[in-house]
Scaffold this motif. Structure first.
Motif, mmCIF file in Angstrom:
data_model
loop_
_atom_site.group_PDB
_atom_site.id
_atom_site.type_symbol
_atom_site.label_atom_id
_atom_site.label_comp_id
_atom_site.label_asym_id
_atom_site.label_seq_id
_atom_site.Cartn_x
_atom_site.Cartn_y
_atom_site.Cartn_z
ATOM 1 N N ILE A 63 0.869 -1.170 0.000
ATOM 2 C CA ILE A 63 0.000 0.000 0.000
ATOM 3 C C ILE A 63 0.905 1.219 0.000
ATOM 4 O O ILE A 63 1.551 1.519 0.997
ATOM 5 C CB ILE A 63 -0.905 0.003 1.243
ATOM 6 N N ASN A 64 0.958 1.920 -1.122
ATOM 7 C CA ASN A 64 1.948 2.977 -1.252
ATOM 8 C C ASN A 64 1.350 4.381 -1.183
ATOM 9 O O ASN A 64 2.028 5.351 -1.445
ATOM 10 C CB ASN A 64 2.737 2.816 -2.565
ATOM 11 N N LYS A 65 0.079 4.491 -0.831
ATOM 12 C CA LYS A 65 -0.542 5.797 -0.708
ATOM 13 C C LYS A 65 -1.130 5.924 0.695
ATOM 14 O O LYS A 65 -1.994 5.160 1.081
ATOM 15 C CB LYS A 65 -1.644 5.975 -1.756
ATOM 16 N N GLU A 66 -0.641 6.890 1.446
ATOM 17 C CA GLU A 66 -1.096 7.062 2.816
ATOM 18 C C GLU A 66 -2.170 8.149 2.879
ATOM 19 O O GLU A 66 -2.281 9.009 2.005
ATOM 20 C CB GLU A 66 0.081 7.425 3.715
ATOM 21 N N LEU A 67 -2.935 8.123 3.934
ATOM 22 C CA LEU A 67 -3.994 9.095 4.139
ATOM 23 C C LEU A 67 -3.439 10.366 4.769
ATOM 24 O O LEU A 67 -2.494 10.324 5.548
ATOM 25 C CB LEU A 67 -5.065 8.510 5.065
ATOM 26 N N SER A 68 -4.066 11.500 4.440
ATOM 27 C CA SER A 68 -3.707 12.744 5.111
ATOM 28 C C SER A 68 -4.175 12.670 6.561
ATOM 29 O O SER A 68 -4.994 11.827 6.933
ATOM 30 C CB SER A 68 -4.376 13.925 4.401
ATOM 31 N N GLY A 69 -3.670 13.572 7.400
ATOM 32 C CA GLY A 69 -3.985 13.536 8.828
ATOM 33 C C GLY A 69 -5.471 13.596 9.116
ATOM 34 O O GLY A 69 -6.008 12.804 9.908
ATOM 35 N N GLU A 70 -6.186 14.524 8.472
ATOM 36 C CA GLU A 70 -7.624 14.683 8.706
ATOM 37 C C GLU A 70 -8.395 13.454 8.226
ATOM 38 O O GLU A 70 -9.323 12.986 8.884
ATOM 39 C CB GLU A 70 -8.123 15.940 7.993
ATOM 40 N N THR A 71 -7.981 12.927 7.074
ATOM 41 C CA THR A 71 -8.671 11.758 6.527
ATOM 42 C C THR A 71 -8.386 10.527 7.370
ATOM 43 O O THR A 71 -9.275 9.691 7.590
ATOM 44 C CB THR A 71 -8.232 11.509 5.072
ATOM 45 N N LEU A 72 -7.164 10.402 7.859
ATOM 46 C CA LEU A 72 -6.828 9.273 8.724
ATOM 47 C C LEU A 72 -7.670 9.299 9.989
ATOM 48 O O LEU A 72 -8.175 8.257 10.441
ATOM 49 C CB LEU A 72 -5.345 9.311 9.069
ATOM 50 N N ALA A 73 -7.852 10.483 10.564
ATOM 51 C CA ALA A 73 -8.687 10.602 11.763
ATOM 52 C C ALA A 73 -10.118 10.163 11.464
ATOM 53 O O ALA A 73 -10.764 9.504 12.298
ATOM 54 C CB ALA A 73 -8.663 12.040 12.272
ATOM 55 N N LYS A 74 -10.610 10.497 10.285
ATOM 56 C CA LYS A 74 -11.960 10.098 9.887
ATOM 57 C C LYS A 74 -12.040 8.590 9.690
ATOM 58 O O LYS A 74 -13.028 7.956 10.093
ATOM 59 C CB LYS A 74 -12.349 10.817 8.592
ATOM 60 N N ALA A 75 -10.999 7.997 9.087
ATOM 61 C CA ALA A 75 -10.971 6.548 8.881
ATOM 62 C C ALA A 75 -10.979 5.807 10.215
ATOM 63 O O ALA A 75 -11.638 4.769 10.358
ATOM 64 C CB ALA A 75 -9.746 6.161 8.060
ATOM 65 N N ILE A 76 -10.254 6.343 11.187
ATOM 66 C CA ILE A 76 -10.202 5.715 12.515
ATOM 67 C C ILE A 76 -11.556 5.825 13.204
ATOM 68 O O ILE A 76 -12.070 4.851 13.772
ATOM 69 C CB ILE A 76 -9.097 6.367 13.366
ATOM 70 N N LYS A 77 -12.170 7.009 13.127
ATOM 71 C CA LYS A 77 -13.426 7.255 13.838
ATOM 72 C C LYS A 77 -14.616 6.574 13.177
ATOM 73 O O LYS A 77 -15.444 5.947 13.849
ATOM 74 C CB LYS A 77 -13.678 8.762 13.925
ATOM 75 N N GLU A 78 -14.714 6.691 11.835
ATOM 76 C CA GLU A 78 -15.913 6.216 11.143
ATOM 77 C C GLU A 78 -15.786 4.809 10.569
ATOM 78 O O GLU A 78 -16.790 4.100 10.443
ATOM 79 C CB GLU A 78 -16.277 7.191 10.002
ATOM 80 N N LEU A 79 -14.564 4.404 10.212
ATOM 81 C CA LEU A 79 -14.390 3.129 9.521
ATOM 82 C C LEU A 79 -13.737 2.061 10.395
ATOM 83 O O LEU A 79 -13.458 0.965 9.905
ATOM 84 C CB LEU A 79 -13.551 3.337 8.254
#
Length: 285
Positions: free
Chosen positions: A5-21
């Motif tokens: 997996i060579n594309k990481e999430l931005s900080g705001e999107t990562l926080a959303k992935a942790i909270k919602e997904l």
């Protein structure tokens, strides 16, 4: 060998992935390996029900789409993955030889297109103009479905879109009674296929399906569509008429085309075609 997996999430999107997904970055690779193992263990039983091919099982980034779409629930993600594989076999009229070259004319006629600017909530926006080709003699609804799924496939290569999701907006301005008769025929014959693919097989977070400038007979068309919709999808369908405020809240109105209350030129798919051509070249490398 599995790809990385060579594309990481931005900080705001990562926080959303942790909270919602329910995504746990430190456990992501392990979740993918568990997902792959579960698919292999269940594949024989699934193939006894219906013949199909497992697709891209070694592609970590591809498998991650299903986990994110189903909030890292392994059973739900596996069901969606199997449906994805089955439907690509079941509907060759849509997926066989699916390529930009095959469906490019759909974009050239500006029937379906990607809005260039990400929305303020991170979602991407797809516009659909059913009136622009529905009465032509060469209209092929399977090609329209294929164009939509080709576009979504390429959009989902961006992990930000996997997390934030997609909103679809249909503009029905100019649809008359003659178009309605043909649309009603298409709805009766093709909607079940489209809804099955869209709701049960494709790993995209649909955050809204909005309709603007809908005609008086939209209730008749929706009557045929409604039985094929999940309760979640029903909740995300909105009929806006000529009220574009929902869009204006999510993007700068000055960037919108005139069909949606903005000052820009009528919407065209020039950006969409360039986007897809760029993705095609990337995949060749």
């Amino acid at each position: 060998m599995a790809t990385s997996i060579n594309k990481e999430l931005s900080g705001e999107t990562l926080a959303k992935a942790i909270k919602e997904l329910n995504e746990v970055p430190e456990e992501r690779d392990g979740a993918i390996e568990e997902f792959r193992s579960n698919i292999k263990e269940s594949a024989a039983e699934e193939k006894n029900k219906e013949d199909f091919s497992l697709l891209r099982l070694d592609d970590n980034a591809f498998l991650l789409r299903f986990l994110r779409a189903k909030k890292f629930r392994q059973d739900k993600a596996m069901e969606q993955y199997f449906n994805y594989c089955k439907y690509r076999t079941r509907f060759p009229e849509v997926f066989e030889d699916l390529s930009l070259e095959r469906v490019k004319y759909v974009f050239e006629k500006n029937i379906i297109g990607l809005y260039e600017h990400p929305l303020k909530n991170g979602c991407r926006l797809i516009f659909f103009f059913p009136q622009r080709d529905v009465l032509s003699d060469d209209f092929n609804f399977n090609h329209v479905i294929g164009a939509l799924f080709l576009l979504l496939e390429k959009m989902l290569e961006d992990p930000e879109t996997q997390v934030h999701g997609v909103i679809g907006v249909e503009n029905w301005e100019g649809i008359g009674f003659a178009q309605m008769v043909k649309i009603q025929f298409l709805v009766r014959n093709e909607t079940k296929k489209l809804m099955e693919l869209f709701q049960t097989a494709f790993p995209v977070r649909m955050k809204g399906m909005w309709t603007v400038n809908e005609p008086w007979f939209m209730d008749i068309i929706f009557m045929f569509i409604k039985p094929f919709l999940t309760e979640k999808m029903k909740d995300r369908i909105r009929f806006l008429g000529t009220d574009y405020s929902c869009l204006h809240e999510l993007t700068d109105p000055d960037l919108l085309p005139e069909e949606f209350g903005g000052p820009q030129l009528p919407f065209s798919c020039d950006y969409t075609i360039k986007f897809l051509e760029g993705k095609t070249e990337e995949n060749k490398d």
